[in-house]
Design a protein around this motif. Sequence first.
Motif, PDB file in Angstrom:
ATOM      1  N   GLU A  75       8.568 -18.035  45.179  1.00  0.00           N
ATOM      2  CA  GLU A  75       7.371 -17.277  45.544  1.00  0.00           C
ATOM      3  C   GLU A  75       7.596 -16.554  46.865  1.00  0.00           C
ATOM      4  N   GLY A  76       7.203 -15.302  46.893  1.00  0.00           N
ATOM      5  CA  GLY A  76       7.336 -14.495  48.099  1.00  0.00           C
ATOM      6  C   GLY A  76       8.657 -13.750  48.197  1.00  0.00           C
ATOM      7  N   LYS A  77       9.607 -14.061  47.332  1.00  0.00           N
ATOM      8  CA  LYS A  77      10.891 -13.369  47.344  1.00  0.00           C
ATOM      9  C   LYS A  77      10.810 -12.171  46.412  1.00  0.00           C
ATOM     10  N   VAL A  78      11.108 -11.020  46.951  1.00  0.00           N
ATOM     11  CA  VAL A  78      11.022  -9.789  46.163  1.00  0.00           C
ATOM     12  C   VAL A  78      12.386  -9.121  46.172  1.00  0.00           C
ATOM     13  N   LEU A  79      12.810  -8.665  45.017  1.00  0.00           N
ATOM     14  CA  LEU A  79      14.096  -8.006  44.873  1.00  0.00           C
ATOM     15  C   LEU A  79      13.870  -6.580  44.390  1.00  0.00           C
ATOM     16  N   PHE A  80      14.452  -5.634  45.087  1.00  0.00           N
ATOM     17  CA  PHE A  80      14.455  -4.245  44.652  1.00  0.00           C
ATOM     18  C   PHE A  80      15.900  -3.835  44.450  1.00  0.00           C
TER      19      PHE A  80
ATOM     20  N   VAL B 105      30.760   3.557  34.395  1.00  0.00           N
ATOM     21  CA  VAL B 105      30.268   2.879  35.599  1.00  0.00           C
ATOM     22  C   VAL B 105      28.774   2.648  35.491  1.00  0.00           C
ATOM     23  N   THR B 106      28.035   3.646  35.030  1.00  0.00           N
ATOM     24  CA  THR B 106      26.590   3.503  34.857  1.00  0.00           C
ATOM     25  C   THR B 106      26.279   2.399  33.864  1.00  0.00           C
ATOM     26  N   SER B 107      26.989   2.354  32.758  1.00  0.00           N
ATOM     27  CA  SER B 107      26.765   1.317  31.758  1.00  0.00           C
ATOM     28  C   SER B 107      27.099  -0.058  32.322  1.00  0.00           C
ATOM     29  N   LEU B 108      28.171  -0.152  33.071  1.00  0.00           N
ATOM     30  CA  LEU B 108      28.595  -1.423  33.642  1.00  0.00           C
ATOM     31  C   LEU B 108      27.596  -1.936  34.674  1.00  0.00           C
ATOM     32  N   THR B 109      27.070  -1.064  35.506  1.00  0.00           N
ATOM     33  CA  THR B 109      26.138  -1.518  36.545  1.00  0.00           C
ATOM     34  C   THR B 109      24.748  -1.813  35.995  1.00  0.00           C
ATOM     35  N   SER B 110      24.398  -1.280  34.850  1.00  0.00           N
ATOM     36  CA  SER B 110      23.057  -1.531  34.312  1.00  0.00           C
ATOM     37  C   SER B 110      22.880  -2.981  33.872  1.00  0.00           C
TER      38      SER B 110
ATOM     39  N   LEU C  85      19.720  -8.013  34.663  1.00  0.00           N
ATOM     40  CA  LEU C  85      19.745  -9.460  34.864  1.00  0.00           C
ATOM     41  C   LEU C  85      19.035  -9.843  36.154  1.00  0.00           C
ATOM     42  N   TRP C  86      19.373  -9.200  37.260  1.00  0.00           N
ATOM     43  CA  TRP C  86      18.777  -9.541  38.557  1.00  0.00           C
ATOM     44  C   TRP C  86      17.270  -9.336  38.566  1.00  0.00           C
ATOM     45  N   THR C  87      16.805  -8.268  37.951  1.00  0.00           N
ATOM     46  CA  THR C  87      15.368  -7.995  37.996  1.00  0.00           C
ATOM     47  C   THR C  87      14.579  -8.843  37.012  1.00  0.00           C
ATOM     48  N   SER C  88      15.250  -9.480  36.065  1.00  0.00           N
ATOM     49  CA  SER C  88      14.533 -10.334  35.113  1.00  0.00           C
ATOM     50  C   SER C  88      14.534 -11.800  35.541  1.00  0.00           C
TER      51      SER C  88
ATOM     52  N   SER D  58      12.392  -3.788  40.106  1.00  0.00           N
ATOM     53  CA  SER D  58      11.975  -4.910  40.933  1.00  0.00           C
ATOM     54  C   SER D  58      11.658  -6.113  40.065  1.00  0.00           C
ATOM     55  N   ASN D  59      11.615  -7.274  40.696  1.00  0.00           N
ATOM     56  CA  ASN D  59      11.241  -8.501  39.998  1.00  0.00           C
ATOM     57  C   ASN D  59       9.741  -8.757  40.120  1.00  0.00           C
ATOM     58  N   CYS D  60       8.998  -7.789  40.629  1.00  0.00           N
ATOM     59  CA  CYS D  60       7.556  -7.962  40.799  1.00  0.00           C
ATOM     60  C   CYS D  60       6.832  -6.697  40.356  1.00  0.00           C
ATOM     61  N   GLU D  61       5.529  -6.743  40.440  1.00  0.00           N
ATOM     62  CA  GLU D  61       4.703  -5.593  40.030  1.00  0.00           C
ATOM     63  C   GLU D  61       4.785  -4.446  41.024  1.00  0.00           C
ATOM     64  N   SER D  62       5.137  -4.753  42.266  1.00  0.00           N
ATOM     65  CA  SER D  62       5.221  -3.739  43.304  1.00  0.00           C
ATOM     66  C   SER D  62       6.388  -2.802  43.015  1.00  0.00           C
ATOM     67  N   SER D  63       6.268  -1.582  43.430  1.00  0.00           N
ATOM     68  CA  SER D  63       7.384  -0.657  43.269  1.00  0.00           C
ATOM     69  C   SER D  63       7.525   0.173  44.535  1.00  0.00           C
TER      70      SER D  63
END
Length: 93
Positions: free
Chosen positions: A26-31, A8-13, A18-21, A40-45
């Motif tokens: 602009e302005g849309k942030v994914l965590f 499951v861990t391997s499958l979800t990784s 993909l989503w974070t890359s 995340s898709n940005c520098e923020s964490s």
Amino acid sequence: PDSRDVRVTSLTSVPVRLWTSMTYPEGKVLFVTSGENVMSNCESSLPSSDQEEADSRMLLHILYALQKNMTFICIMSNDTDIVILALGKYHYL
């Protein structure tokens, strides 16, 4: 660990990477939380948390996002516990 946990861990990784890359408007942030990691898709964490339950950790992430002036948050889950927690804490966020 149980061999099912490893699968499951391997499958979800894969979707997490993909989503974070991906590039977002602009302005849309994914965590995305994967295990103990938050990507995340940005520098923020997001700050690290010792919350073991993903349900309550998700609410901490939402609170952090609101403190960073994010105005739209979408929770995607089929877990009724998360729905109940979100509804119960909505007015405190």
